[in-house]
Design an enzyme around this catalytic site. Structure first.
Site, PDB file in Angstrom:
ATOM      1  N   GLU A  31      -2.330  -3.165   9.416  1.00  0.00           N
ATOM      2  CA  GLU A  31      -1.013  -3.766   9.232  1.00  0.00           C
ATOM      3  C   GLU A  31      -1.173  -5.129   8.563  1.00  0.00           C
ATOM      4  O   GLU A  31      -2.263  -5.722   8.590  1.00  0.00           O
ATOM      5  CB  GLU A  31      -0.343  -3.969  10.597  1.00  0.00           C
ATOM      6  CG  GLU A  31      -0.107  -2.690  11.370  1.00  0.00           C
ATOM      7  CD  GLU A  31       0.823  -1.741  10.628  1.00  0.00           C
ATOM      8  OE1 GLU A  31       1.979  -2.091  10.397  1.00  0.00           O
ATOM      9  OE2 GLU A  31       0.382  -0.636  10.273  1.00  0.00           O
ATOM     10  N   LYS A  74       3.989   3.992  18.085  1.00  0.00           N
ATOM     11  CA  LYS A  74       3.956   5.402  17.674  1.00  0.00           C
ATOM     12  C   LYS A  74       4.179   6.331  18.865  1.00  0.00           C
ATOM     13  O   LYS A  74       4.864   7.350  18.755  1.00  0.00           O
ATOM     14  CB  LYS A  74       2.616   5.698  16.995  1.00  0.00           C
ATOM     15  CG  LYS A  74       2.480   5.000  15.638  1.00  0.00           C
ATOM     16  CD  LYS A  74       1.060   5.012  15.123  1.00  0.00           C
ATOM     17  CE  LYS A  74       0.953   4.383  13.735  1.00  0.00           C
ATOM     18  NZ  LYS A  74      -0.426   4.087  13.330  1.00  0.00           N
ATOM     19  N   ASP A  98       0.442  -1.123  17.809  1.00  0.00           N
ATOM     20  CA  ASP A  98       0.858  -0.165  16.787  1.00  0.00           C
ATOM     21  C   ASP A  98       0.842   1.267  17.359  1.00  0.00           C
ATOM     22  O   ASP A  98       1.805   2.019  17.189  1.00  0.00           O
ATOM     23  CB  ASP A  98      -0.072  -0.273  15.572  1.00  0.00           C
ATOM     24  CG  ASP A  98       0.290   0.707  14.474  1.00  0.00           C
ATOM     25  OD1 ASP A  98       1.317   0.492  13.801  1.00  0.00           O
ATOM     26  OD2 ASP A  98      -0.431   1.711  14.307  1.00  0.00           O
ATOM     27  N   ILE A 141      -0.445  13.570   9.110  1.00  0.00           N
ATOM     28  CA  ILE A 141      -0.245  14.659  10.088  1.00  0.00           C
ATOM     29  C   ILE A 141       1.260  14.811  10.327  1.00  0.00           C
ATOM     30  O   ILE A 141       1.910  13.857  10.749  1.00  0.00           O
ATOM     31  CB  ILE A 141      -0.937  14.338  11.443  1.00  0.00           C
ATOM     32  CG1 ILE A 141      -2.432  14.064  11.243  1.00  0.00           C
ATOM     33  CG2 ILE A 141      -0.719  15.474  12.428  1.00  0.00           C
ATOM     34  CD1 ILE A 141      -3.155  13.647  12.527  1.00  0.00           C
ATOM     35  N   THR A 152       0.829  -1.214   0.000  1.00  0.00           N
ATOM     36  CA  THR A 152       0.000   0.000   0.000  1.00  0.00           C
ATOM     37  C   THR A 152       0.861   1.261   0.000  1.00  0.00           C
ATOM     38  O   THR A 152       0.688   2.151  -0.842  1.00  0.00           O
ATOM     39  CB  THR A 152      -0.915   0.000   1.252  1.00  0.00           C
ATOM     40  OG1 THR A 152      -1.657  -1.221   1.263  1.00  0.00           O
ATOM     41  CG2 THR A 152      -1.866   1.174   1.244  1.00  0.00           C
ATOM     42  N   GLY A 183      -3.487   4.715   5.120  1.00  0.00           N
ATOM     43  CA  GLY A 183      -3.888   4.658   3.708  1.00  0.00           C
ATOM     44  C   GLY A 183      -2.752   5.017   2.767  1.00  0.00           C
ATOM     45  O   GLY A 183      -1.751   5.618   3.162  1.00  0.00           O
TER      46      GLY A 183
HETATM   47  N1  HSE Z   1      -2.080   0.228  10.518  1.00  0.00           N
HETATM   48  C1  HSE Z   1      -1.806   1.599  10.767  1.00  0.00           C
HETATM   49  C2  HSE Z   1      -3.056   2.275  11.264  1.00  0.00           C
HETATM   50  C3  HSE Z   1      -1.299   2.238   9.503  1.00  0.00           C
HETATM   51  O1  HSE Z   1      -4.137   1.710  11.099  1.00  0.00           O
HETATM   52  O2  HSE Z   1      -2.975   3.360  11.834  1.00  0.00           O
HETATM   53  C4  HSE Z   1      -0.766   3.629   9.681  1.00  0.00           C
HETATM   54  O3  HSE Z   1       0.316   3.668  10.565  1.00  0.00           O
END
Ligand code: HSE
Length: 328
Positions: A182, A197, A193, A128, A14, A295
């Site tokens: 993911e 971050k 996830d 962002i 993607t 995305g």
């Molecule tokens: N899998 C992640 C999400 C993709 O849904 O935020 C973007 O980091």
């Protein structure tokens, strides 16, 4: 004369395709010389001559100055990125898991090989520009808290369950089909996830290296349709909130948890795959940043912004981390 920067792309899923299309469509000064992919059988919409299955073909190509790493496997990503930094190549990555789990190693490599050409904006909240903002604009602003929605897939699933009473599994399937999730969606719905971050935000917002496994986490996979319905009846919503709070003893408290929020919460209206980040600064007050968090094109945009920043000689300053490095 061809002045385009010769670039090696790792991954053509993607995000990789988004990056490739943006560079072509906007006619940006990069030549994707090779694309390294894993699956030899899959058909792809690029000339076969661009593809390679051997990472070394890119890493050992001295003409290639810039590596863009957007694969899903974090261990392979670390091998690629570490080698590239050692060879003095510039690196842009979107791999939050790899960066969060190897923060110290990455900083050490950059120092050891005198290679500051490393950026990872796309790893947090896609479109962002939060990391750039924290590292540059807020380099000297003492921050008190960061609170936000950092996983597009989880937010998409919760939104669909809330607005359309969609079953969890169906919403998850749609998040995968739209390219938000993911490769292993457990990372999304378990909160891991968002936790990765948050670790990257802690580095640039507070100058702290906090390994993701030290951050308490609870996923949205623990939230039932009944709980979402009950929240709706009270004009509330359940959102996956990632937060870092500095307490009165100057300790950082981090967590990723599903929380019940009310209609006057600035995160209440953040739905679908959108992300938002609330920053509270000592002098600046509260800022709300809002945009698409997952995305093809939102994430591709962040990768391309980093490529252009590197081309312009702009690297992370790590201002808040510097005293830590000297003291440590
Ligand atoms: N899998 C992640 C999400 C993709 O849904 O935020 C973007 O980091």
């Amino acid at each position: 004369m061809n002045t385009k920067i010769k670039t090696g792309l790792f991954g053509f899923g993607t995000v990789g395709q988004g990056v490739y299309k943006i560079i072509k469509e906007a006619n940006l000064p990069f030549e994707i010389k090779k694309i390294c992919v894993r699956d030899t059988q899959k058909s792809r919409e690029v000339e076969a001559s661009l593809l390679t299955f051997d990472p070394q073909e890119i890493l050992e190509d001295e003409e290639i100055e810039l590596i863009v790493e957007v694969i899903s496997d974090s261990d392979s990503a670390w091998n690629i990125v570490a080698q590239a930094l050692q060879k003095g190549k510039a690196v842009v990555t979107a791999n939050k898991k790899m960066v969060a789990e190897n923060l110290e190693g990455l900083l050490r490599l950059q120092e050891q090989y005198h290679n500051p050409k490393f950026r990872f904006e796309a790893a947090v909240a896609a479109a962002i520009p939060i990391l750039n903002l924290l590292d540059d604009y807020f380099a000297h602003e003492p921050l008190k808290s960061v609170r936000g929605i950092l996983n597009g897939s989880s937010n998409f699933i919760l939104s669909k369950m809330y607005a359309e009473a969609q079953p969890y599994e169906e919403a998850l399937k749609e998040a995968r089909q739209k390219g938000f999730a993911e490769a292993d969606p457990t990372l999304d719905v378990s909160g891991q996830d968002a936790r990765n971050k948050l670790s990257l935000i802690a580095l640039l917002a507070f100058g702290k290296i906090i390994p993701p496994h030290e951050i308490p986490v609870q996923g949205i996979d623990t939230v039932s349709a009944k709980e979402i319905g009950e929240a709706k009846d009270k004009n509330q919503k359940i959102k996956q909130i990632a937060e870092i709070m500095l307490d009165e003893n100057q300790n950082l408290n981090l967590s990723v948890t599903p929380q019940l929020i009310s209609a006057n919460d600035p995160l209440f209206s953040v739905d679908e795959e959108y992300n938002a980040v609330l920053l509270e600064g000592q002098f600046s007050g509260t800022q709300k940043l809002y945009g698409k968090g997952a995305g093809e094109f939102p994430t591709g945009t962040a990768v391309v912004a980093d490529m252009l920043a590197i081309a312009a000689g702009k690297y992370y300053r790590y201002e808040k981390l510097k005293p830590e490095l000297v003291a440590g």
